[in-house]
Design an enzyme around this catalytic site. Structure first.
Site, short mmCIF file in Angstrom:
data_model
loop_
_atom_site.label_atom_id
_atom_site.label_comp_id
_atom_site.label_asym_id
_atom_site.label_seq_id
_atom_site.Cartn_x
_atom_site.Cartn_y
_atom_site.Cartn_z
CG PHE A 121 42.65 40.13 38.89
CD1 PHE A 121 41.20 40.01 39.07
CD2 PHE A 121 43.21 40.82 39.99
CE1 PHE A 121 40.27 40.76 40.03
CE2 PHE A 121 42.47 41.52 41.01
CZ PHE A 121 41.22 41.31 40.92
N PRO A 122 43.05 38.50 34.64
CG PRO A 122 41.83 38.57 32.56
CD PRO A 122 41.83 38.98 34.18
CB CYS A 123 48.32 38.74 34.14
SG CYS A 123 48.51 37.11 34.99
CG HIS A 124 45.76 34.77 30.51
ND1 HIS A 124 45.08 34.58 31.78
CD2 HIS A 124 44.85 34.35 29.47
CE1 HIS A 124 43.89 34.18 31.48
NE2 HIS A 124 43.72 34.33 30.14
#
Length: 152
Positions: A117-120
């Site tokens: 889950f690409p929070c970056h």
């Protein structure tokens, strides 16, 4: 619970699954004994492909534990395409809570599935913002995806 450790360019990732579903991907300093299953092995394979530039989306079966609000935020993270960034405000609008920017930022910070889950890919309106794994890791991941970032 099954656990698999993956050495990658940002450090050691601890990949955890319960009942055949991925529930956590976190950076760790300590590596214990691997006890993989199909879910952790699939995630480790896909993460390796991501770091090698051969994967842009993840197709693992995930089941993170969180509040309904957190789950809405985390699911919205999965919709952000590789190589793109959105602001916390954009993400708040995407989940139908346009005034909940701070709550969204807190939920993003509690994301249990780093990279999957690409929070970056979520940035502040005036810069990179924070990142639970550290700003240098955020920069590295964004560069890996071809995002042009300023050195603020």
């Amino acid at each position: 619970m099954s656990v698999q450790y993956l050495h990658c360019p940002i450090g050691i990732l601890r990949v955890t699954a319960q009942k055949g579903k991925l529930c956590e991907v976190r950076l760790t300093d300590a590596e214990e004994e691997n006890a993989p299953d199909a879910a952790t092995s699939a995630a480790a394979k896909q993460l390796t492909e991501y770091f090698n530039g051969k994967r842009k989306e993840f197709t693992v079966d995930a089941s993170p534990q969180g509040t309904p609000f957190q789950l809405a935020v985390w699911n919205a993270l999965a919709e952000i395409p590789c190589g793109r960034v959105v602001t916390y405000g954009d993400l708040a609008k995407r989940i139908g809570r346009p005034t909940a920017c701070r709550a969204v930022a807190i939920a993003v910070g509690k994301n249990p599935l780093l990279i999957i889950f690409p929070c970056h890919r979520v940035v502040a309106a005036n810069g990179l913002g924070g990142f639970s794994a550290g700003i240098s890791v955020k920069r590295m991941l964004l560069r890996l995806e071809g995002v042009k970032i300023s050195e603020q």
